[in-house]
Write a protein that holds these residues in place. Structure first.
Motif, PDB file in Angstrom:
ATOM      1  N   GLY A 346      17.277 -59.148  96.727  1.00 40.51           N
ATOM      2  CA  GLY A 346      18.519 -59.452  96.026  1.00 40.51           C
ATOM      3  C   GLY A 346      18.748 -58.599  94.800  1.00 40.51           C
ATOM      4  O   GLY A 346      17.884 -57.818  94.361  1.00 40.51           O
ATOM      5  N   ARG A 347      19.939 -58.744  94.256  1.00 42.80           N
ATOM      6  CA  ARG A 347      20.325 -58.010  93.062  1.00 42.80           C
ATOM      7  C   ARG A 347      21.185 -58.926  92.191  1.00 42.80           C
ATOM      8  O   ARG A 347      21.778 -59.901  92.659  1.00 42.80           O
ATOM      9  N   GLY A 348      21.261 -58.585  90.909  1.00 37.43           N
ATOM     10  CA  GLY A 348      22.076 -59.369  89.979  1.00 37.43           C
ATOM     11  C   GLY A 348      22.163 -58.685  88.638  1.00 37.43           C
ATOM     12  O   GLY A 348      21.154 -58.185  88.116  1.00 37.43           O
ATOM     13  N   ARG A 349      23.351 -58.651  88.067  1.00 30.91           N
ATOM     14  CA  ARG A 349      23.571 -57.977  86.800  1.00 30.91           C
ATOM     15  C   ARG A 349      23.656 -59.023  85.678  1.00 30.91           C
ATOM     16  O   ARG A 349      24.208 -60.124  85.846  1.00 30.91           O
ATOM     17  N   VAL A 350      23.109 -58.675  84.525  1.00 29.97           N
ATOM     18  CA  VAL A 350      23.158 -59.534  83.344  1.00 29.97           C
ATOM     19  C   VAL A 350      23.521 -58.692  82.136  1.00 29.97           C
ATOM     20  O   VAL A 350      23.443 -57.455  82.173  1.00 29.97           O
ATOM     21  N   THR A 351      23.908 -59.365  81.064  1.00 32.65           N
ATOM     22  CA  THR A 351      24.189 -58.706  79.791  1.00 32.65           C
ATOM     23  C   THR A 351      23.217 -59.239  78.749  1.00 32.65           C
ATOM     24  O   THR A 351      23.147 -60.449  78.517  1.00 32.65           O
ATOM     25  N   GLY A 352      22.444 -58.337  78.143  1.00 36.22           N
ATOM     26  CA  GLY A 352      21.467 -58.771  77.157  1.00 36.22           C
ATOM     27  C   GLY A 352      20.655 -57.619  76.644  1.00 36.22           C
ATOM     28  O   GLY A 352      21.015 -56.443  76.812  1.00 36.22           O
ATOM     29  N   ASP A 353      19.540 -57.953  76.014  1.00 37.61           N
ATOM     30  CA  ASP A 353      18.641 -56.949  75.459  1.00 37.61           C
ATOM     31  C   ASP A 353      17.673 -56.505  76.563  1.00 37.61           C
ATOM     32  O   ASP A 353      16.825 -57.285  77.002  1.00 37.61           O
ATOM     33  N   ARG A 354      17.785 -55.268  76.977  1.00 41.04           N
ATOM     34  CA  ARG A 354      16.997 -54.769  78.098  1.00 41.04           C
ATOM     35  C   ARG A 354      15.491 -54.853  77.803  1.00 41.04           C
ATOM     36  O   ARG A 354      14.704 -55.293  78.651  1.00 41.04           O
TER      37      ARG A 354
END
Length: 463
Positions: A346-354
């Motif tokens: 699977g895959r999934g995008r998030v927004t945050g501190d890498r």
């Protein structure tokens, strides 16, 4: 300085003021009703006398009959003390009048006006109060204009009665206010007794007796919610105090091992003269212990900032699967050595501190590899939930974690396997740091056991 009054005093004061207001309103209503009753009595008397005078005037058919009017009126008014009557003709001649008729000009001027039949109250020159009415009545003489008739009655006894009545009434109101205030104080004291008992029980709570609870079932319904809230607060304090105590104990234990190692090695090295290579070995060993201490202090500082909301993650959007792939490359050698299979789905995008999220992922992967037996596997699954949350689960094969350990896995220094406490595989802060990072990003993390292993998963808002 503003003086603060007790709740009992405030309730008593409010109760007394409310009761006084009710008694005053009732007093004024009773006063008005009694006065209205006396006025109606007087009006019945005065209207009756007007009717009597009407009949007397109707019997007057000639000027000669006017001489008999006086005698008829005197006979009709015998026994009516305090009654004043005046009958005046249109020519201004007084046809009949009682002795010292006290009729004021303001009453006589009402003749022919709409308020002529309304009662009028005044005080005579001698101070005697009267209530009277005025009107016009026709006589039996044809063509003669109607006579002006004024009738009044002495209301001194009414006023004396009202003065005594009001004096008694206001004494009753005052006594009732004092009595209701006293009763209100008693009621308030008894009503607030459960609150004082709750305060006494709460005062007995200390760091050594945080297990005490307030009896929510034994207090009134209005205080039951407060008791439950206080019990919940005590439960949270007890849990926090227990964790703080465990943390202090664990921290002391964790720091004691490297410090003890450093002291022992240093003392042994100083016990006799050694070669440069031997001193180098001691320093290298000490450096490892210092590095361990430094990592522990750094992790503790990170957790302290997280507890106080001082972690402010950077914001960038990236693919979680790419970070997991990079970590697979990093841990690949360890996995190959133990013949553990690493798989990603699977895959999934998030927004945050890498970097912070990579650290959290690294802690989860390191923990999974450490507890996966040789020949096992570690699966990382990424998907997006229906409520727009990106979910990442790290599943490893092996022995399931007992249910009693699951709630505390993310506590500091906590290890489900006590045999690993001094194994040198970390200070037990990795999962606690991971939870802090996930919470700082607005996500949630949990652990659960499955039939063939364990799953650590977290959710973050999807990008």
């Amino acid at each position: 300085m503003i003086r603060r009054h007790s709740l009992t005093f405030r309730l008593t004061l409010l109760f007394a003021l409310a009761a006084t207001a009710v008694l005053l309103v009732l007093g004024f209503i009773v006063k008005a009703s009694v006065e209205q009753h006396f006025q109606e009595q007087d009006m019945t008397l005065l209207e009756g006398k007007l009717e009597l005078i009407r009949h007397a005037l109707e019997r007057v058919h000639s000027p000669d009959d006017l001489d008999t009017l006086v005698q008829q009126m005197d006979d009709a008014l015998i026994g009516h003390h305090g009654l004043a009557v005046a009958v005046t003709g249109t020519d201004g001649r007084t046809l009949f009048a009682t002795r010292d008729s006290p009729f004021p000009q303001a009453l006589l001027q009402r003749v022919g006006k709409p308020d002529a039949g309304q009662p009028y109250v005044w005080d005579a020159p001698d101070g005697t109060p009267f209530r009277g009415i005025v009107g016009t009545l026709p006589s039996g003489i044809t063509g003669t204009p109607p006579a002006v008739v004024a009738v009044a009655t002495d209301i001194s006894h009414h006023r004396h009665f009202m003065a005594a009545f009001l004096h008694s009434l206001w004494l009753v109101v005052l006594g009732g206010s004092i009595a209701t205030g006293l009763l209100g104080w008693i009621v308030a004291r008894r009503g607030l007794a459960p609150l004082r008992e709750m305060g006494a029980l709460a005062a007995q709570v200390s760091a050594r007796s945080l297990d005490r609870r307030l009896p929510a079932e034994a207090v009134p319904v209005e205080l039951a919610e407060l008791a439950r809230s206080l019990n919940d607060m005590l439960g949270r304090l007890e849990e926090s105090f227990r964790r703080l105590s465990d943390f202090s104990s664990d921290l002391a234990h964790e720091l004691r091992t490297p410090v003890s190692n450093l002291m022992t090695q240093t003392q042994v090295a100083l016990s006799r003269t050694r070669t440069a290579d031997e001193y180098r070995e001691v320093l290298e060993s000490n450096a490892e212990e210092f590095e361990r201490l430094s990592r522990m202090v750094s992790d503790m500082l990170f957790l302290a900032k997280a507890d106080n909301g001082l972690i402010v993650p950077a914001r960038e959007t990236f693919e979680l699967a790419d970070e997991v792939g990079a970590l697979f490359d990093f841990y690949g050698a360890v996995a190959d050595e133990r013949h553990v299979v690493l798989r990603l789905q699977g895959r999934g995008r998030v927004t945050g501190d890498r970097l912070m999220l990579r650290r959290a992922l690294g802690n989860l992967l390191s923990n999974a590899l450490r507890h996966t037996p040789e020949g096992g596997r570690v699966d990382v699954k990424i998907d997006v939930t229906p409520d727009e949350m990106t979910r990442l689960a790290v599943e490893n094969s092996g022995e399931p974690i007992p249910a009693e350990h699951l709630p505390r896995l993310f506590d500091r220094f906590y290890r489900a396997d006590s045999s690993r406490h001094n194994s040198g595989e970390g200070a037990g802060l990795g999962l606690a740091i991971t939870r802090s990072i996930i919470h700082a990003h607005g996500g949630e993390i949990r652990a659960r056991a499955i039939s063939h292993g364990n799953v650590f998963e977290f959710t973050l808002p999807a990008a």
